[in-house]
Design a protein around this motif. Structure first.
Motif, PDB file in Angstrom:
ATOM      1  N   ASP A 152      78.988 -10.832  19.594  1.00 27.75           N
ATOM      2  CA  ASP A 152      77.727 -11.262  20.200  1.00 27.75           C
ATOM      3  C   ASP A 152      76.692 -10.204  19.830  1.00 27.75           C
ATOM      4  OD1 ASP A 152      75.510 -11.699  21.784  1.00 27.75           O
ATOM      5  OD2 ASP A 152      76.650 -12.178  23.590  1.00 27.75           O
ATOM      6  N   ALA A 153      75.932 -10.503  18.783  1.00 29.42           N
ATOM      7  CA  ALA A 153      74.959  -9.543  18.264  1.00 29.42           C
ATOM      8  C   ALA A 153      73.535  -9.967  18.581  1.00 29.42           C
ATOM      9  CB  ALA A 153      75.145  -9.383  16.755  1.00 29.42           C
ATOM     10  N   ALA A 154      73.345 -10.622  19.727  1.00 25.55           N
ATOM     11  CA  ALA A 154      72.004 -11.068  20.102  1.00 25.55           C
ATOM     12  C   ALA A 154      71.028  -9.895  20.178  1.00 25.55           C
ATOM     13  CB  ALA A 154      72.050 -11.804  21.448  1.00 25.55           C
ATOM     14  N   GLN A 155      71.529  -8.715  20.613  1.00 27.03           N
ATOM     15  CA  GLN A 155      70.638  -7.560  20.757  1.00 27.03           C
ATOM     16  C   GLN A 155      70.734  -6.586  19.588  1.00 27.03           C
ATOM     17  OE1 GLN A 155      71.043  -5.602  24.541  1.00 27.03           O
ATOM     18  NE2 GLN A 155      70.682  -7.456  25.731  1.00 27.03           N
ATOM     19  N   SER A 156      71.746  -6.742  18.727  1.00 26.36           N
ATOM     20  CA  SER A 156      71.966  -5.704  17.713  1.00 26.36           C
ATOM     21  C   SER A 156      71.621  -6.139  16.298  1.00 26.36           C
ATOM     22  CB  SER A 156      73.432  -5.254  17.741  1.00 26.36           C
ATOM     23  OG  SER A 156      74.280  -6.317  17.336  1.00 26.36           O
ATOM     24  N   VAL A 162      75.142  -5.212  10.829  1.00 28.26           N
ATOM     25  CA  VAL A 162      75.618  -6.218  11.773  1.00 28.26           C
ATOM     26  C   VAL A 162      75.524  -7.581  11.090  1.00 28.26           C
ATOM     27  CG1 VAL A 162      75.049  -7.419  13.914  1.00 28.26           C
ATOM     28  CG2 VAL A 162      75.009  -4.908  13.836  1.00 28.26           C
ATOM     29  N   GLY A 163      76.593  -8.324  11.170  1.00 24.42           N
ATOM     30  CA  GLY A 163      76.676  -9.609  10.468  1.00 24.42           C
ATOM     31  C   GLY A 163      77.876  -9.655   9.552  1.00 24.42           C
ATOM     32  N   VAL A 164      78.350  -8.447   9.134  1.00 24.09           N
ATOM     33  CA  VAL A 164      79.550  -8.377   8.288  1.00 24.09           C
ATOM     34  C   VAL A 164      80.641  -7.529   8.942  1.00 24.09           C
ATOM     35  CG1 VAL A 164      78.211  -8.695   6.181  1.00 24.09           C
ATOM     36  CG2 VAL A 164      78.726  -6.364   6.977  1.00 24.09           C
ATOM     37  N   LEU A 165      80.423  -7.134  10.197  1.00 18.67           N
ATOM     38  CA  LEU A 165      81.376  -6.252  10.874  1.00 18.67           C
ATOM     39  C   LEU A 165      82.487  -7.024  11.575  1.00 18.67           C
ATOM     40  CD1 LEU A 165      78.807  -3.766  12.454  1.00 18.67           C
ATOM     41  CD2 LEU A 165      80.252  -3.376  10.447  1.00 18.67           C
ATOM     42  N   ALA A 166      82.292  -8.324  11.782  1.00 20.12           N
ATOM     43  CA  ALA A 166      83.262  -9.152  12.500  1.00 20.12           C
ATOM     44  C   ALA A 166      83.551 -10.403  11.688  1.00 20.12           C
ATOM     45  CB  ALA A 166      82.710  -9.521  13.878  1.00 20.12           C
ATOM     46  N   ASP A 167      84.584 -11.134  12.106  1.00 20.79           N
ATOM     47  CA  ASP A 167      84.896 -12.394  11.423  1.00 20.79           C
ATOM     48  C   ASP A 167      83.737 -13.377  11.549  1.00 20.79           C
ATOM     49  OD1 ASP A 167      87.731 -11.834  10.658  1.00 20.79           O
ATOM     50  OD2 ASP A 167      87.957 -11.648  12.822  1.00 20.79           O
ATOM     51  N   TYR A 168      83.156 -13.411  12.746  1.00 15.35           N
ATOM     52  CA  TYR A 168      81.987 -14.246  12.998  1.00 15.35           C
ATOM     53  C   TYR A 168      81.004 -13.410  13.803  1.00 15.35           C
ATOM     54  CZ  TYR A 168      85.261 -18.047  11.987  1.00 15.35           C
ATOM     55  OH  TYR A 168      86.204 -18.860  11.411  1.00 15.35           O
ATOM     56  N   THR A 169      79.746 -13.564  13.511  1.00 16.25           N
ATOM     57  CA  THR A 169      78.707 -12.863  14.260  1.00 16.25           C
ATOM     58  C   THR A 169      77.690 -13.884  14.740  1.00 16.25           C
ATOM     59  OG1 THR A 169      78.946 -10.858  12.923  1.00 16.25           O
ATOM     60  CG2 THR A 169      76.909 -11.100  14.186  1.00 16.25           C
ATOM     61  N   THR A 170      77.441 -13.883  16.039  1.00 18.27           N
ATOM     62  CA  THR A 170      76.405 -14.742  16.598  1.00 18.27           C
ATOM     63  C   THR A 170      75.200 -13.877  16.929  1.00 18.27           C
ATOM     64  OG1 THR A 170      77.087 -14.482  18.909  1.00 18.27           O
ATOM     65  CG2 THR A 170      78.188 -16.201  17.619  1.00 18.27           C
ATOM     66  N   THR A 171      74.021 -14.423  16.730  1.00 15.48           N
ATOM     67  CA  THR A 171      72.822 -13.678  17.093  1.00 15.48           C
ATOM     68  C   THR A 171      71.766 -14.633  17.627  1.00 15.48           C
ATOM     69  OG1 THR A 171      71.310 -11.925  16.404  1.00 15.48           O
ATOM     70  CG2 THR A 171      71.610 -13.774  14.877  1.00 15.48           C
ATOM     71  N   SER A 172      70.733 -14.059  18.216  1.00 17.82           N
ATOM     72  CA  SER A 172      69.670 -14.833  18.850  1.00 17.82           C
ATOM     73  C   SER A 172      68.330 -14.482  18.219  1.00 17.82           C
ATOM     74  CB  SER A 172      69.624 -14.518  20.346  1.00 17.82           C
ATOM     75  OG  SER A 172      68.466 -15.075  20.947  1.00 17.82           O
ATOM     76  N   PHE A 173      67.502 -15.506  18.077  1.00 16.34           N
ATOM     77  CA  PHE A 173      66.135 -15.298  17.599  1.00 16.34           C
ATOM     78  C   PHE A 173      65.122 -15.536  18.719  1.00 16.34           C
ATOM     79  CE2 PHE A 173      68.107 -16.915  13.464  1.00 16.34           C
ATOM     80  CZ  PHE A 173      68.426 -15.636  13.045  1.00 16.34           C
ATOM     81  N   PHE A 174      65.573 -15.415  19.959  1.00 14.60           N
ATOM     82  CA  PHE A 174      64.650 -15.503  21.096  1.00 14.60           C
ATOM     83  C   PHE A 174      63.541 -14.475  20.899  1.00 14.60           C
ATOM     84  CE2 PHE A 174      63.479 -14.401  25.519  1.00 14.60           C
ATOM     85  CZ  PHE A 174      63.151 -15.668  25.981  1.00 14.60           C
ATOM     86  N   PRO A 175      62.319 -14.768  21.330  1.00 11.27           N
ATOM     87  CA  PRO A 175      61.184 -13.883  21.022  1.00 11.27           C
ATOM     88  C   PRO A 175      61.381 -12.417  21.395  1.00 11.27           C
ATOM     89  CG  PRO A 175      60.381 -15.955  21.885  1.00 11.27           C
ATOM     90  CD  PRO A 175      61.871 -16.010  22.000  1.00 11.27           C
ATOM     91  N   ALA A 176      62.187 -12.127  22.440  1.00 11.36           N
ATOM     92  CA  ALA A 176      62.343 -10.743  22.876  1.00 11.36           C
ATOM     93  C   ALA A 176      63.384  -9.978  22.068  1.00 11.36           C
ATOM     94  CB  ALA A 176      62.734 -10.707  24.356  1.00 11.36           C
ATOM     95  N   LYS A 177      64.091 -10.643  21.165  1.00 14.52           N
ATOM     96  CA  LYS A 177      65.137  -9.992  20.381  1.00 14.52           C
ATOM     97  C   LYS A 177      64.527  -9.233  19.198  1.00 14.52           C
ATOM     98  CE  LYS A 177      68.137 -11.885  23.094  1.00 14.52           C
ATOM     99  NZ  LYS A 177      68.706 -11.074  24.200  1.00 14.52           N
ATOM    100  N   PRO A 178      65.313  -8.352  18.554  1.00 14.02           N
ATOM    101  CA  PRO A 178      64.763  -7.564  17.439  1.00 14.02           C
ATOM    102  C   PRO A 178      64.124  -8.422  16.359  1.00 14.02           C
ATOM    103  CG  PRO A 178      66.862  -6.654  18.123  1.00 14.02           C
ATOM    104  CD  PRO A 178      66.682  -7.911  18.910  1.00 14.02           C
ATOM    105  N   TYR A 198      59.199 -17.856  17.638  1.00 15.69           N
ATOM    106  CA  TYR A 198      58.218 -18.162  18.680  1.00 15.69           C
ATOM    107  C   TYR A 198      58.765 -19.143  19.716  1.00 15.69           C
ATOM    108  CZ  TYR A 198      54.564 -15.825  15.961  1.00 15.69           C
ATOM    109  OH  TYR A 198      53.806 -14.903  15.289  1.00 15.69           O
ATOM    110  N   GLY A 199      60.086 -19.265  19.759  1.00 10.66           N
ATOM    111  CA  GLY A 199      60.732 -20.138  20.729  1.00 10.66           C
ATOM    112  C   GLY A 199      62.203 -19.793  20.768  1.00 10.66           C
ATOM    113  N   ASP A 200      63.047 -20.791  20.935  1.00 11.05           N
ATOM    114  CA  ASP A 200      64.491 -20.539  20.930  1.00 11.05           C
ATOM    115  C   ASP A 200      65.063 -20.733  19.539  1.00 11.05           C
ATOM    116  OD1 ASP A 200      65.246 -19.746  23.512  1.00 11.05           O
ATOM    117  OD2 ASP A 200      65.061 -21.789  24.264  1.00 11.05           O
ATOM    118  N   GLY A 201      66.037 -19.913  19.217  1.00 10.95           N
ATOM    119  CA  GLY A 201      66.711 -20.037  17.934  1.00 10.95           C
ATOM    120  C   GLY A 201      67.876 -19.079  17.880  1.00 10.95           C
ATOM    121  N   GLY A 202      68.746 -19.251  16.900  1.00 10.87           N
ATOM    122  CA  GLY A 202      69.896 -18.369  16.752  1.00 10.87           C
ATOM    123  C   GLY A 202      70.663 -18.717  15.496  1.00 10.87           C
ATOM    124  N   ALA A 203      71.713 -17.958  15.214  1.00 11.62           N
ATOM    125  CA  ALA A 203      72.498 -18.187  14.000  1.00 11.62           C
ATOM    126  C   ALA A 203      73.914 -17.665  14.196  1.00 11.62           C
ATOM    127  CB  ALA A 203      71.854 -17.495  12.806  1.00 11.62           C
TER     128      ALA A 203
END
Length: 561
Positions: A350-354, A364-380, A384-389
């Motif tokens: 869970d790399a929403a903050q990292s 971050v993104g190649v350190l685990a088998d799968y990496t989830t992240t968030s593109f919420f506006p407050a994230k690094p 401009y809305g909700d998003g993730g990968a």
């Protein structure tokens, strides 16, 4: 593991169970699955006349006292095998181990997990206790269960027994035995390791369930008849036949052993999904030790190996490790990945903050088998809305993820090959992210510079963050630890400085998770941090003048009392 075998009784209780107290309704996930009406436990049966003839003037209370009494009886030439126990190979052997194991303070599983912990000091001690007992048990003890041990007792061929309390009424009635046996049989608490210790027993309830493979009409007729019989009049007519959990019960001699065992603090049989698998493994693997063919440690290792195999087949072992990166820096993925590989698990980060962070030169993104992240506006990296990968280098799994993202799509949009969701990033947010990616590295560098200035200027006043060795943080938040945090927050607010608390209430204290298992010591670190953490303003565009004002204000707040 027995899902679907019995039916919920809610509707039948509503219709026919007005006389059933709430505390007898065995409820799982809101469904009444059984009605309890009797208590049961294993405990000690003693022949006081034989004990007296062997020079023993009181009923044994500990395992050592039971063994000493058996030795005295043998040496007196009264009985070669004075002890009876339910030790039939299989379930009964497993249960006999459970009794001694709990008396020795054993824990079946590592707290909060399905990992077995019977191969332990308590486990070895339990086996040694069992071995000492069976030294004085009938040579055919590995073939004897409740019916056989009761028969031996009623025939006057035993002086000490660890048997089910439900056998007490049958032994003390005027059928099947002699007056000599009946009048001299005393039921007492299960033996403990030390005087006054926890009895070696498990507490059980007996009751009624209705199977799913009968018709609704048969189910209702059966329940109505059984529930209607659970009355004070029925108890009065059968008072000494069981340890009733119903109004009107007057404990007599047959209930003394169960009552004393419960009063002594015996534990209930563990209501855990995996306990049946462990019990079966104990029953299958301990006979060799009891026959002197292997050591206690080897037997318990065999038990844990057999359990682990069965647990994997039943889907009870962990499949995934899910580290959550906090405040911008990655978890210790090399260590976690090694543990996961050893236990045949995958790592989902869970790399929403990292997102944007790195460890030992790897992003971050190649350190685990799968990496989830968030593109919420407050994230690094925020849109401009909700998003993730989700990121992975497994192309086959990536295709499956793409399919799930679009309703489970197959070869075309009308071909759905699996259950899926509608989780597509819209074009507007994608366009925003493309532009922000072009400046993302410079923003990360600015955040790192600002974080280092905070650390240099606040170190010694508050507890500043420490980066993992070899780590680079994306500094989603700049979080410090302070005493009397709420006063600091108020002082900063008065100076116009916003702050945040991540997070004010640990998950385990929140309503949906209060039923989840905790370690023996609870989660004291999480609780302490929730009272101390404080996040200061952090942005790639925080100028030095403003940051200096924030730092000065924190120092003033800390020294304001």
């Amino acid at each position: 593991m027995n899902d679907g075998l019995v039916r919920p009784l809610n509707d039948l209780v509503d219709k026919h169970g007005a006389n059933i107290p709430d505390n007898l309704k065995i409820t799982i996930d809101g469904n009444i699955m059984a009605i309890a009406f009797m208590a049961n436990s294993q405990h000690l049966f003693s022949r006081t006349d034989i004990l007296a003839q062997a020079g023993i003037d009181s009923v044994p209370g500990t395992y050592d006292e039971v063994i000493a009494a058996a030795k005295a009886i043998r040496e007196a030439g009264m009985m070669e095998y004075p002890i009876v126990m339910d030790m039939k190979a299989g379930w009964n052997v497993g249960e006999s181990f459970n009794l001694a194991f709990l008396a020795h303070g054993g824990e079946f599983f590592k707290a909060g997990s399905a990992e077995p912990t019977v191969n332990s000091e308590a486990g070895v001690a339990a086996l040694e206790t069992m071995k000492a007992l069976v030294e004085y048990a009938h040579p055919d003890h590995l073939t004897q269960a409740s019916n056989e041990t009761q028969a031996l007792w009623e025939a006057g061929e035993a002086a000490l027994g660890i048997m089910w309390g439900s056998r007490g009424a049958a032994i003390l009635d005027d059928e099947g035995s002699s007056e000599e046996v009946i009048s001299n049989t005393v039921l007492s608490a299960a033996p403990s390791v030390e005087a006054g210790g926890v009895p070696g027993a498990t507490l059980w309830w007996d009751g009624l369930t209705i199977s799913t493979n009968v018709s609704d009409a048969e189910a209702e007729a059966s329940f109505a008849a059984l529930a209607g019989a659970l009355t004070a009049d029925m108890v009065a007519a059968n008072n000494d036949d069981a340890v009733w959990l119903l109004d009107g019960f007057k404990p007599g001699a047959a209930a003394a052993g169960v009552a004393a065992t419960a009063k002594g603090g015996a534990a209930p049989y563990p209501m855990l999904p995996q306990i049946g698998l462990l019990h079966n493994a104990l029953g299958a693997e301990l006979s060799d030790f009891l026959q002197g063919n292997e050591s206690a440690e080897k037997a318990l290792a065999d038990v844990e190996a057999a359990y682990t195999t069965a647990a994997k087949e039943a889907g009870l072992t962990p499949k995934v490790v899910m580290p959550v990166d906090l405040f911008g820096q990655p978890a210790n993925y090399p260590v976690l990945s090694a543990i996961a590989k050893e236990n045949e698990m995958i790592v989902v980060a869970d790399a929403a903050q990292s997102f944007g962070g790195a460890l030992h030169g790897k992003r971050v993104g190649v350190l685990a088998d799968y990496t989830t992240t968030s593109f919420f506006p407050a994230k690094p990296l925020g849109c401009y809305g909700d998003g993730g990968a989700i990121l992975t280098d497994d192309m086959d799994k990536a295709e499956i993820l793409k399919s799930i993202r679009i309703h489970g799509q197959g070869s075309d949009k009308y071909d759905n090959v699996r259950l899926g969701v509608n989780s597509r990033l819209d074009s507007f947010q994608a366009a925003v992210l493309i532009e922000k990616l072009s400046i993302f590295q410079s923003e990360l560098e600015a955040r790192d510079r600002i974080a280092r200035r905070y650390c240099a200027n606040l170190g010694g006043h508050v507890v500043v963050p420490n980066l993992i060795v070899g780590g680079f943080s994306s500094w989603a938040q700049y979080t410090v630890k302070v005493k009397e945090r709420d006063r600091v927050v108020l002082a900063l607010k008065e100076r116009g400085i916003p702050t945040g608390v991540y997070y004010p209430q640990p998950l385990h204290t929140q309503k949906p998770y209060k039923v989840a298992p905790l370690s023996n010591g609870g989660l004291a670190v999480s609780e302490k941090l929730s009272r101390e953490v404080l996040s200061l303003p952090m942005s790639s565009y925080l100028d030095e003048e403003t940051q200096d004002w924030i730092v000065a204000s924190v120092k003033v707040a800390l020294g304001a009392w």
